[in-house]
Design a protein around this motif. Structure first.
Motif: not given
Length: 300
Positions: A273-300
């Motif tokens: 849940v967002a803790e404050h108003d923010c801007n987000i980006a939806v980036i292409f990628g999913g299960y088939a690419d090895g991205i899981t629902r859980s866990g943390e990551g980062y992008v640059e």
């Protein structure tokens, strides 16, 4: 067709080289670089060709992977760590070194050499292959690395008696020569080193030219200089296990949409849940690419 949206894997081959240079300097002995499973997804042919001058051996899991390297022009020694006696002819034909722990593997290799030599001789005598000399058809002896189970309980001989029986079998198979003797660590621990050293000494007394190796990426990064003849590293070459190493791969994707989210709203799967108003980006990628629902990551 529309515009393609996809993930792209970028591999920095210069970073692989720098990682291996660091490992070689730290270990101070021969280097076997594991490139199994398509070089852990980094590209078998590309990685091998970029590092061939830095390594003494390449390591693969299967005969099939070894053949791919040979067909790519790699002439450096290649160790196959999972070998079936049914693949003996292919292993000998392509000059692959193989791990052995049973008499049936050794006997199969012996007869594979005989079979290929007889075939080459017949072809020469029948003039089916043009050549200046019969030496062009010489088939090298099968090269093996004795696999010792020092405590991981996977492949390998566990006792002195088993090892000596294996050595006795090799002594009667003139077409098989021992190139090395090795074991596998379940983690970096003194107990396995002591066990391996004891059994490896028996092998070394019988086969003095055998290359001894047990140390893994973790051992090299943690302990530095190795006391045996060669180290066998995989993940460290790709940039993990030491702060002096550089990860060699990155994945590039595309932003599909940017949007605003208000405090208290959910984002994505799960309970974030967002803790404050923010801007987000939806980036292409999913299960088939090895991205899981859980866990943390980062992008640059």
């Amino acid at each position: 067709m529309g515009i393609a949206i996809k993930l792209t894997l970028l591999v920095d081959l210069n970073a692989v080289r720098k990682n291996l240079e660091y490992i070689k300097a730290r270990a101070g002995v021969k280097l076997l670089f594991m490139v199994k499973a398509d070089a852990y997804g980094h590209g078998l042919r590309q990685v091998a060709k970029a590092t061939v001058d830095l390594v003494d051996f390449f390591g693969v899991a299967t005969v099939e992977e070894g053949i791919l390297l040979r067909r790519s022009g790699i002439v450096k020694p290649i160790l196959v760590t999972i070998f079936s006696e049914l693949e003996a002819v292919l292993a000998v034909k392509y000059g692959l070194s193989v791990a052995v722990f049973s008499e049936k593997q050794i006997i199969a290799l012996h007869y594979a050499v005989e079979k290929l030599r007889n075939k080459a001789s017949r072809n020469f005598c029948d003039n089916k292959i043009k050549s200046n000399s019969a030496s062009d058809f010489e088939i090298s002896n099968a090269k093996v690395h004795l696999k010792i189970d020092s405590g991981m309980n996977r492949l390998g001989v566990k006792t002195e008696e088993e090892l000596k029986q294996l050595q006795k079998c090799i002594s009667t198979c003139r077409n098989v020569e021992v190139e090395g003797c090795y074991s596998h660590l379940y983690n970096v621990n003194e107990k396995q080193y002591i066990r391996f050293e004891m059994l490896a000494k028996i092998a070394k007394d019988k086969f003095p030219n055998a290359i001894l190796h047990i140390s893994s990426s973790g051992a090299v990064c943690g302990n530095g200089l190795d006391k045996f003849d060669m180290v066998r590293v995989g993940i460290a070459g790709y940039g993990y296990g030491d702060n002096n190493l550089k990860p060699v791969a990155e994945v590039v994707s595309q932003v599909i949409v940017a949007k605003q989210v208000k405090i208290g709203e959910h984002i994505g799967y799960g309970n974030f849940v967002a803790e404050h108003d923010c801007n987000i980006a939806v980036i292409f990628g999913g299960y088939a690419d090895g991205i899981t629902r859980s866990g943390e990551g980062y992008v640059e």
